[in-house]
Design a protein around this motif. Structure first.
Motif, PDB file in Angstrom:
ATOM      1  N   ARG A  14       0.819  -1.218   0.000  1.00 31.76           N
ATOM      2  CA  ARG A  14       0.000   0.000   0.000  1.00 31.76           C
ATOM      3  C   ARG A  14       0.854   1.270   0.000  1.00 31.76           C
ATOM      4  NH1 ARG A  14      -5.123  -1.545   0.844  1.00 31.76           N
ATOM      5  NH2 ARG A  14      -5.442  -3.600   1.764  1.00 31.76           N
ATOM      6  N   LEU A  15       2.118   1.148   0.394  1.00 29.44           N
ATOM      7  CA  LEU A  15       3.015   2.300   0.430  1.00 29.44           C
ATOM      8  C   LEU A  15       3.706   2.539  -0.913  1.00 29.44           C
ATOM      9  CD1 LEU A  15       4.705   1.490   3.847  1.00 29.44           C
ATOM     10  CD2 LEU A  15       2.912   3.175   3.412  1.00 29.44           C
ATOM     11  N   TYR A  16       3.560   1.608  -1.830  1.00 28.73           N
ATOM     12  CA  TYR A  16       4.355   1.643  -3.057  1.00 28.73           C
ATOM     13  C   TYR A  16       4.169   2.924  -3.867  1.00 28.73           C
ATOM     14  CZ  TYR A  16       6.343   0.451  -7.550  1.00 28.73           C
ATOM     15  OH  TYR A  16       7.073   0.469  -8.699  1.00 28.73           O
ATOM     16  N   TYR A  17       2.939   3.293  -4.172  1.00 31.57           N
ATOM     17  CA  TYR A  17       2.745   4.474  -5.018  1.00 31.57           C
ATOM     18  C   TYR A  17       3.297   5.735  -4.363  1.00 31.57           C
ATOM     19  CZ  TYR A  17      -0.181   1.709  -8.141  1.00 31.57           C
ATOM     20  OH  TYR A  17      -0.635   0.768  -9.027  1.00 31.57           O
ATOM     21  N   GLU A  18       3.187   5.809  -3.050  1.00 31.44           N
ATOM     22  CA  GLU A  18       3.687   6.985  -2.324  1.00 31.44           C
ATOM     23  C   GLU A  18       5.215   7.016  -2.291  1.00 31.44           C
ATOM     24  OE1 GLU A  18       3.572  10.460  -0.127  1.00 31.44           O
ATOM     25  OE2 GLU A  18       1.840   9.442  -0.962  1.00 31.44           O
ATOM     26  N   LEU A  19       5.850   5.832  -2.219  1.00 30.95           N
ATOM     27  CA  LEU A  19       7.298   5.762  -1.972  1.00 30.95           C
ATOM     28  C   LEU A  19       8.126   5.254  -3.148  1.00 30.95           C
ATOM     29  CD1 LEU A  19       7.215   4.267   1.648  1.00 30.95           C
ATOM     30  CD2 LEU A  19       7.332   6.673   0.968  1.00 30.95           C
ATOM     31  N   ARG A  20       7.513   4.928  -4.278  1.00 29.55           N
ATOM     32  CA  ARG A  20       8.282   4.294  -5.356  1.00 29.55           C
ATOM     33  C   ARG A  20       9.423   5.155  -5.882  1.00 29.55           C
ATOM     34  NH1 ARG A  20       3.693   3.838  -9.983  1.00 29.55           N
ATOM     35  NH2 ARG A  20       3.051   6.009  -9.865  1.00 29.55           N
ATOM     36  N   ASP A  21       9.294   6.470  -5.810  1.00 30.72           N
ATOM     37  CA  ASP A  21      10.383   7.328  -6.283  1.00 30.72           C
ATOM     38  C   ASP A  21      11.608   7.272  -5.383  1.00 30.72           C
ATOM     39  OD1 ASP A  21       8.920   8.088  -8.486  1.00 30.72           O
ATOM     40  OD2 ASP A  21       8.199   9.954  -7.588  1.00 30.72           O
ATOM     41  N   SER A  22      11.437   6.776  -4.177  1.00 30.63           N
ATOM     42  CA  SER A  22      12.581   6.618  -3.265  1.00 30.63           C
ATOM     43  C   SER A  22      12.758   5.151  -2.879  1.00 30.63           C
ATOM     44  CB  SER A  22      12.411   7.498  -2.024  1.00 30.63           C
ATOM     45  OG  SER A  22      11.192   7.208  -1.389  1.00 30.63           O
ATOM     46  N   ALA A  23      12.306   4.244  -3.745  1.00 25.62           N
ATOM     47  CA  ALA A  23      12.458   2.804  -3.506  1.00 25.62           C
ATOM     48  C   ALA A  23      13.840   2.339  -3.946  1.00 25.62           C
ATOM     49  CB  ALA A  23      11.387   2.021  -4.261  1.00 25.62           C
ATOM     50  N   ARG A  24      14.323   1.286  -3.310  1.00 24.30           N
ATOM     51  CA  ARG A  24      15.526   0.586  -3.750  1.00 24.30           C
ATOM     52  C   ARG A  24      15.145  -0.875  -3.953  1.00 24.30           C
ATOM     53  NH1 ARG A  24      16.197   5.073  -3.788  1.00 24.30           N
ATOM     54  NH2 ARG A  24      18.026   6.343  -3.342  1.00 24.30           N
ATOM     55  N   TYR A  25      15.493  -1.388  -5.120  1.00 26.68           N
ATOM     56  CA  TYR A  25      15.197  -2.758  -5.518  1.00 26.68           C
ATOM     57  C   TYR A  25      16.459  -3.580  -5.285  1.00 26.68           C
ATOM     58  CZ  TYR A  25      11.413  -0.199  -7.705  1.00 26.68           C
ATOM     59  OH  TYR A  25      10.349   0.632  -7.919  1.00 26.68           O
ATOM     60  N   LEU A  26      16.326  -4.694  -4.570  1.00 27.38           N
ATOM     61  CA  LEU A  26      17.491  -5.454  -4.125  1.00 27.38           C
ATOM     62  C   LEU A  26      17.411  -6.927  -4.499  1.00 27.38           C
ATOM     63  CD1 LEU A  26      17.517  -4.180  -0.453  1.00 27.38           C
ATOM     64  CD2 LEU A  26      19.284  -3.686  -2.124  1.00 27.38           C
ATOM     65  N   THR A  40      27.837 -13.121  -2.066  1.00 27.89           N
ATOM     66  CA  THR A  40      28.873 -12.888  -3.077  1.00 27.89           C
ATOM     67  C   THR A  40      28.649 -11.581  -3.830  1.00 27.89           C
ATOM     68  OG1 THR A  40      27.654 -14.222  -4.682  1.00 27.89           O
ATOM     69  CG2 THR A  40      29.373 -15.330  -3.393  1.00 27.89           C
ATOM     70  N   MET A  41      27.388 -11.174  -3.974  1.00 27.80           N
ATOM     71  CA  MET A  41      27.105  -9.890  -4.610  1.00 27.80           C
ATOM     72  C   MET A  41      25.728  -9.395  -4.229  1.00 27.80           C
ATOM     73  SD  MET A  41      26.997 -10.909  -8.680  1.00 27.80           S
ATOM     74  CE  MET A  41      28.742 -11.214  -8.661  1.00 27.80           C
ATOM     75  N   VAL A  42      25.593  -8.081  -4.320  1.00 26.01           N
ATOM     76  CA  VAL A  42      24.312  -7.422  -4.070  1.00 26.01           C
ATOM     77  C   VAL A  42      24.009  -6.540  -5.268  1.00 26.01           C
ATOM     78  CG1 VAL A  42      23.031  -5.803  -2.606  1.00 26.01           C
ATOM     79  CG2 VAL A  42      24.672  -7.395  -1.555  1.00 26.01           C
ATOM     80  N   GLY A  43      22.860  -6.770  -5.865  1.00 29.66           N
ATOM     81  CA  GLY A  43      22.371  -5.903  -6.924  1.00 29.66           C
ATOM     82  C   GLY A  43      21.387  -4.927  -6.313  1.00 29.66           C
ATOM     83  N   ILE A  44      21.512  -3.671  -6.648  1.00 30.76           N
ATOM     84  CA  ILE A  44      20.644  -2.643  -6.086  1.00 30.76           C
ATOM     85  C   ILE A  44      20.333  -1.618  -7.169  1.00 30.76           C
ATOM     86  CG2 ILE A  44      22.590  -1.339  -5.162  1.00 30.76           C
ATOM     87  CD1 ILE A  44      20.788  -0.679  -2.732  1.00 30.76           C
ATOM     88  N   SER A  45      19.059  -1.236  -7.231  1.00 33.80           N
ATOM     89  CA  SER A  45      18.621  -0.295  -8.253  1.00 33.80           C
ATOM     90  C   SER A  45      17.704   0.741  -7.638  1.00 33.80           C
ATOM     91  CB  SER A  45      17.873  -1.039  -9.365  1.00 33.80           C
ATOM     92  OG  SER A  45      17.330  -0.134 -10.300  1.00 33.80           O
ATOM     93  N   ASP A  46      17.712   1.926  -8.228  1.00 32.17           N
ATOM     94  CA  ASP A  46      16.751   2.959  -7.826  1.00 32.17           C
ATOM     95  C   ASP A  46      15.576   2.992  -8.806  1.00 32.17           C
ATOM     96  OD1 ASP A  46      17.815   4.109 -10.119  1.00 32.17           O
ATOM     97  OD2 ASP A  46      18.623   5.864  -9.089  1.00 32.17           O
ATOM     98  N   GLY A  47      15.500   1.998  -9.675  1.00 31.35           N
ATOM     99  CA  GLY A  47      14.453   1.943 -10.680  1.00 31.35           C
ATOM    100  C   GLY A  47      14.920   2.436 -12.035  1.00 31.35           C
ATOM    101  N   LEU A  48      16.033   3.155 -12.041  1.00 28.96           N
ATOM    102  CA  LEU A  48      16.618   3.642 -13.289  1.00 28.96           C
ATOM    103  C   LEU A  48      18.000   3.053 -13.520  1.00 28.96           C
ATOM    104  CD1 LEU A  48      15.652   7.428 -13.025  1.00 28.96           C
ATOM    105  CD2 LEU A  48      14.580   5.691 -14.469  1.00 28.96           C
ATOM    106  N   PHE A  49      18.833   3.116 -12.493  1.00 26.79           N
ATOM    107  CA  PHE A  49      20.216   2.643 -12.594  1.00 26.79           C
ATOM    108  C   PHE A  49      20.427   1.481 -11.639  1.00 26.79           C
ATOM    109  CE2 PHE A  49      20.194   7.189 -13.584  1.00 26.79           C
ATOM    110  CZ  PHE A  49      20.708   7.143 -14.869  1.00 26.79           C
TER     111      PHE A  49
END
Length: 195
Positions: A14-26, A40-49
């Protein structure tokens, strides 16, 4: 975020639409399924990079903190039971208690079952051809091959981790959209104004 503490894990979407611009995908890669198995590795994205941090190179608490800077929501696939417990253990000083959208849990509420690749297929997402046959077992093999000096193993593993992370933003959009549409008819018009 205080509001995140009031929502059950299955309701964090329920928080997604409010917070997606400051989300980190892991997404993480490890040497096994036990909590003690090394990351061994961590992939992290801000939705663009997307950045992939590699153990022994740039996977440090400082670099992870930089990548998480400004985050208000964490998005994973099966991260509640896998990624986040391991990240909390390996990097305890970082903000792993942020609100968390676990797409595996959210997906089950809209009829999406199986692992990340099965959900990707169900939602029409296509992986890059060079990593379509890769899986967790192959990721472990690739790490060991890299450690043994096999040329190209690390690059393939990084591409696999990057593909996992790259699918999370579009999957989040589709899954949250389905969750929201399931509820829409049951809410009275103007319900938010009365909350």
């Amino acid at each position: 975020m205080a509001l995140g503490r009031f929502l059950e894990p299955a309701e964090q979407w329920r928080l997604y639409y409010e917070l997606r611009d400051s989300a980190r995908y892991l997404d993480i890669e490890t040497l096994g399924l036990d909590l003690e198995d090394p990351i061994t590795m961590v992939g992290i994205s801000d939705g663009l990079f997307t950045t992939v941090l590699v153990e022994g190179r740039d996977l440090t608490a400082r670099r992870l903190a930089e990548e998480l800077s400004g985050a208000r929501l964490l998005v994973t696939f099966a991260g509640a039971g896998f990624d986040l417990p391991r990240l909390r253990r390996a990097f305890p000083s970082l903000p792993w208690s942020l609100p968390h959208l676990d797409l595996a849990i959210a997906g089950r509420h809209v009829g999406l079952r199986g692992g990340l690749k099965a959900v990707e297929r169900a939602l029409g997402w296509r992986r890059p051809p060079e990593v379509t046959s890769c899986n967790g077992k192959e990721a472990v093999r690739l790490w060991h091959a890299h450690q043994a000096g096999e040329r190209g193993a690390l690059l393939r593993l990084i591409r696999y981790c990057r593909a996992d992370v790259a699918s999370l933003p579009p999957l989040a959009e589709k899954i949250v959209e389905r969750l929201a549409s399931q509820e829409a008819p049951t809410r009275p018009h103007g319900w938010l104004e009365h909350v």
